[in-house]
Design a protein around this motif. Structure first.
Motif, PDB file in Angstrom:
ATOM      1  N   GLY A   1     -16.745 -23.373  80.393  1.00 40.33           N
ATOM      2  CA  GLY A   1     -16.278 -22.217  79.634  1.00 40.33           C
ATOM      3  C   GLY A   1     -15.620 -21.191  80.542  1.00 40.33           C
ATOM      4  N   HIS A   2     -16.224 -20.956  81.703  1.00 39.04           N
ATOM      5  CA  HIS A   2     -15.620 -20.044  82.688  1.00 39.04           C
ATOM      6  C   HIS A   2     -14.235 -20.533  83.097  1.00 39.04           C
ATOM      7  CE1 HIS A   2     -18.473 -16.915  83.657  1.00 39.04           C
ATOM      8  NE2 HIS A   2     -19.463 -17.783  83.782  1.00 39.04           N
ATOM      9  N   LEU A   3     -14.118 -21.822  83.411  1.00 40.04           N
ATOM     10  CA  LEU A   3     -12.835 -22.363  83.849  1.00 40.04           C
ATOM     11  C   LEU A   3     -11.805 -22.323  82.729  1.00 40.04           C
ATOM     12  CD1 LEU A   3     -14.038 -25.397  86.008  1.00 40.04           C
ATOM     13  CD2 LEU A   3     -13.079 -23.230  86.804  1.00 40.04           C
ATOM     14  N   HIS A   4     -12.278 -22.501  81.497  1.00 39.95           N
ATOM     15  CA  HIS A   4     -11.356 -22.415  80.354  1.00 39.95           C
ATOM     16  C   HIS A   4     -10.707 -21.037  80.279  1.00 39.95           C
ATOM     17  CE1 HIS A   4      -9.764 -23.006  76.289  1.00 39.95           C
ATOM     18  NE2 HIS A   4     -10.175 -21.764  76.057  1.00 39.95           N
ATOM     19  N   TRP A   5     -11.519 -19.987  80.379  1.00 35.87           N
ATOM     20  CA  TRP A   5     -10.967 -18.638  80.256  1.00 35.87           C
ATOM     21  C   TRP A   5     -10.153 -18.248  81.476  1.00 35.87           C
ATOM     22  CZ3 TRP A   5     -10.375 -17.338  75.658  1.00 35.87           C
ATOM     23  CH2 TRP A   5     -11.308 -17.695  74.678  1.00 35.87           C
ATOM     24  N   MET A   6     -10.495 -18.787  82.639  1.00 33.80           N
ATOM     25  CA  MET A   6      -9.656 -18.563  83.811  1.00 33.80           C
ATOM     26  C   MET A   6      -8.284 -19.214  83.611  1.00 33.80           C
ATOM     27  SD  MET A   6     -12.443 -19.146  86.876  1.00 33.80           S
ATOM     28  CE  MET A   6     -11.166 -19.158  88.147  1.00 33.80           C
ATOM     29  N   ALA A   7      -8.275 -20.429  83.067  1.00 34.71           N
ATOM     30  CA  ALA A   7      -7.007 -21.111  82.798  1.00 34.71           C
ATOM     31  C   ALA A   7      -6.195 -20.362  81.750  1.00 34.71           C
ATOM     32  CB  ALA A   7      -7.275 -22.546  82.339  1.00 34.71           C
ATOM     33  N   THR A   8      -6.886 -19.815  80.741  1.00 34.14           N
ATOM     34  CA  THR A   8      -6.191 -19.030  79.724  1.00 34.14           C
ATOM     35  C   THR A   8      -5.513 -17.816  80.331  1.00 34.14           C
ATOM     36  OG1 THR A   8      -7.782 -19.741  78.033  1.00 34.14           O
ATOM     37  CG2 THR A   8      -6.485 -17.765  77.554  1.00 34.14           C
ATOM     38  N   PHE A   9      -6.210 -17.159  81.269  1.00 30.58           N
ATOM     39  CA  PHE A   9      -5.617 -16.016  81.960  1.00 30.58           C
ATOM     40  C   PHE A   9      -4.348 -16.436  82.703  1.00 30.58           C
ATOM     41  CE2 PHE A   9      -5.056 -13.615  85.881  1.00 30.58           C
ATOM     42  CZ  PHE A   9      -4.952 -12.322  85.389  1.00 30.58           C
ATOM     43  N   VAL A  10      -4.390 -17.599  83.373  1.00 32.11           N
ATOM     44  CA  VAL A  10      -3.225 -18.088  84.112  1.00 32.11           C
ATOM     45  C   VAL A  10      -2.075 -18.389  83.153  1.00 32.11           C
ATOM     46  CG1 VAL A  10      -2.342 -19.922  85.606  1.00 32.11           C
ATOM     47  CG2 VAL A  10      -4.625 -18.973  86.002  1.00 32.11           C
ATOM     48  N   VAL A  11      -2.394 -18.965  81.996  1.00 31.86           N
ATOM     49  CA  VAL A  11      -1.359 -19.253  80.991  1.00 31.86           C
ATOM     50  C   VAL A  11      -0.585 -17.988  80.655  1.00 31.86           C
ATOM     51  CG1 VAL A  11      -0.977 -19.808  78.558  1.00 31.86           C
ATOM     52  CG2 VAL A  11      -2.426 -21.285  79.944  1.00 31.86           C
ATOM     53  N   TYR A  12      -1.314 -16.905  80.335  1.00 34.16           N
ATOM     54  CA  TYR A  12      -0.625 -15.694  79.896  1.00 34.16           C
ATOM     55  C   TYR A  12      -0.019 -14.919  81.055  1.00 34.16           C
ATOM     56  CZ  TYR A  12      -2.159 -16.656  75.221  1.00 34.16           C
ATOM     57  OH  TYR A  12      -2.341 -17.256  74.011  1.00 34.16           O
ATOM     58  N   ALA A  13      -0.570 -15.061  82.246  1.00 29.28           N
ATOM     59  CA  ALA A  13       0.072 -14.457  83.414  1.00 29.28           C
ATOM     60  C   ALA A  13       1.401 -15.146  83.694  1.00 29.28           C
ATOM     61  CB  ALA A  13      -0.849 -14.555  84.632  1.00 29.28           C
ATOM     62  N   ALA A  14       1.411 -16.473  83.632  1.00 29.07           N
ATOM     63  CA  ALA A  14       2.654 -17.220  83.831  1.00 29.07           C
ATOM     64  C   ALA A  14       3.653 -16.900  82.725  1.00 29.07           C
ATOM     65  CB  ALA A  14       2.361 -18.722  83.869  1.00 29.07           C
ATOM     66  N   THR A  15       3.151 -16.759  81.492  1.00 28.57           N
ATOM     67  CA  THR A  15       4.012 -16.388  80.365  1.00 28.57           C
ATOM     68  C   THR A  15       4.726 -15.081  80.636  1.00 28.57           C
ATOM     69  OG1 THR A  15       2.698 -17.541  78.688  1.00 28.57           O
ATOM     70  CG2 THR A  15       3.978 -15.656  77.948  1.00 28.57           C
ATOM     71  N   THR A  16       3.966 -14.072  81.038  1.00 31.19           N
ATOM     72  CA  THR A  16       4.536 -12.749  81.277  1.00 31.19           C
ATOM     73  C   THR A  16       5.601 -12.785  82.362  1.00 31.19           C
ATOM     74  OG1 THR A  16       2.475 -11.679  80.596  1.00 31.19           O
ATOM     75  CG2 THR A  16       3.997 -10.371  81.936  1.00 31.19           C
ATOM     76  N   LEU A  17       5.279 -13.399  83.491  1.00 31.02           N
ATOM     77  CA  LEU A  17       6.210 -13.436  84.606  1.00 31.02           C
ATOM     78  C   LEU A  17       7.443 -14.273  84.285  1.00 31.02           C
ATOM     79  CD1 LEU A  17       3.630 -13.823  87.513  1.00 31.02           C
ATOM     80  CD2 LEU A  17       4.885 -11.764  86.864  1.00 31.02           C
ATOM     81  N   ALA A  18       7.247 -15.391  83.591  1.00 34.23           N
ATOM     82  CA  ALA A  18       8.387 -16.244  83.246  1.00 34.23           C
ATOM     83  C   ALA A  18       9.319 -15.545  82.276  1.00 34.23           C
ATOM     84  CB  ALA A  18       7.886 -17.555  82.639  1.00 34.23           C
ATOM     85  N   CYS A  19       8.768 -14.795  81.340  1.00 33.74           N
ATOM     86  CA  CYS A  19       9.607 -14.064  80.386  1.00 33.74           C
ATOM     87  C   CYS A  19      10.554 -13.119  81.110  1.00 33.74           C
ATOM     88  CB  CYS A  19       8.734 -13.286  79.409  1.00 33.74           C
ATOM     89  SG  CYS A  19       8.015 -14.294  78.099  1.00 33.74           S
ATOM     90  N   PHE A  20      10.043 -12.398  82.088  1.00 34.43           N
ATOM     91  CA  PHE A  20      10.884 -11.458  82.818  1.00 34.43           C
ATOM     92  C   PHE A  20      11.884 -12.184  83.727  1.00 34.43           C
ATOM     93  CE2 PHE A  20       7.236  -8.510  81.997  1.00 34.43           C
ATOM     94  CZ  PHE A  20       7.948  -7.647  81.177  1.00 34.43           C
TER      95      PHE A  20
END
Length: 232
Positions: A129-148
């Motif tokens: 569960g911890h690793l799942h939410w860490m991966a989710t954070f990476v997903v949205y961090a990559a999303t934000t940076l890629a958008c810009f």
């Protein structure tokens, strides 16, 4: 790698996020006990049909890695050529990780789970569960940076300002909803109810934002490639 193969890789990225959204929402409708305004989207990884959402995340991530290769082939130089495809690849790898590391049952889902059980508030979170939410954070961090990264490139291209504006809007709004709202509501979530309501509603808003941009980027590149080939 041929032009046809590069085009196929870009199509993977244009189709995969939209297909993933379709699977997600259709599955949600037929889930007994699943409340989209209470349960996090990842909760559908648990229960009798959890394998479907696990496969959905893993397949989507795999196709986005393929798309990253296509983007790199399409953008050999210029703005976003280096970090754009890299961030899409990170997005894909993290998406696979969210499927491999399954979240914990919570808030009455799947049926039989205590309705007041919320990991991090009144229940211990498992290692996966911890690793799942860490991966989710990476997903949205990559999303934000890629958008810009892609917004900066598209803004300098003919006819690309509307695309750039949407990407920049997504890059601001998605983390603002997910993390800004969480920071505001978390102090109120002693019982977990406030946080649960926020988590469900935010997921309905953020997931489309996080997936649609990923389809728009290769779609834009496919259009520009087609226009260039038509004039060559």
């Amino acid at each position: 790698m041929s032009h046809r193969t590069t085009r196929a890789l870009l199509i993977c990225g244009a189709v995969a996020p939209l297909a993933s959204l379709l699977v997600f929402h259709l599955d949600m409708v037929f889930r007994a006990g699943y409340d989209p305004l209470r349960h996090a989207p990842s909760s559908m990884m648990t229960g009798d049909r959890g394998w479907l959402q696990i496969a959905n995340f893993v397949i989507t991530g795999t196709l986005m890695i393929a798309c990253a290769v296509g983007i790199r082939r399409t953008l050999p130089a210029g703005r976003g050529a280096r970090w754009g495809p890299r961030l899409v690849a990170v997005y894909g790898v993290a998406m696979i990780a969210t499927g491999v590391f399954v979240t914990d049952p919570q808030l009455g889902y799947p049926p039989g789970t205590p309705s007041d059980l919320l990991p991090g508030v009144n229940a211990q979170v498992s290692w996966h569960g911890h690793l799942h939410w860490m991966a989710t954070f990476v997903v949205y961090a990559a999303t934000t940076l890629a958008c810009f990264a892609f917004a900066r490139r598209f803004a300098a291209e003919p006819g690309g300002r509307a695309w750039a504006a949407f990407l920049a809007f997504t890059g601001v709004l998605a983390p603002l909803i997910m993390y800004g709202g969480s920071l505001i509501l978390q102090p109120l979530s002693i019982s977990g109810e406030w946080y649960a309501a926020f988590d469900g509603i935010a997921g309905r808003m953020v997931i489309p934002l996080g997936w649609i941009w990923a389809a728009l980027v290769p779609l834009r590149l496919l259009r520009t490639r087609a226009a260039m080939e038509a004039h060559s």
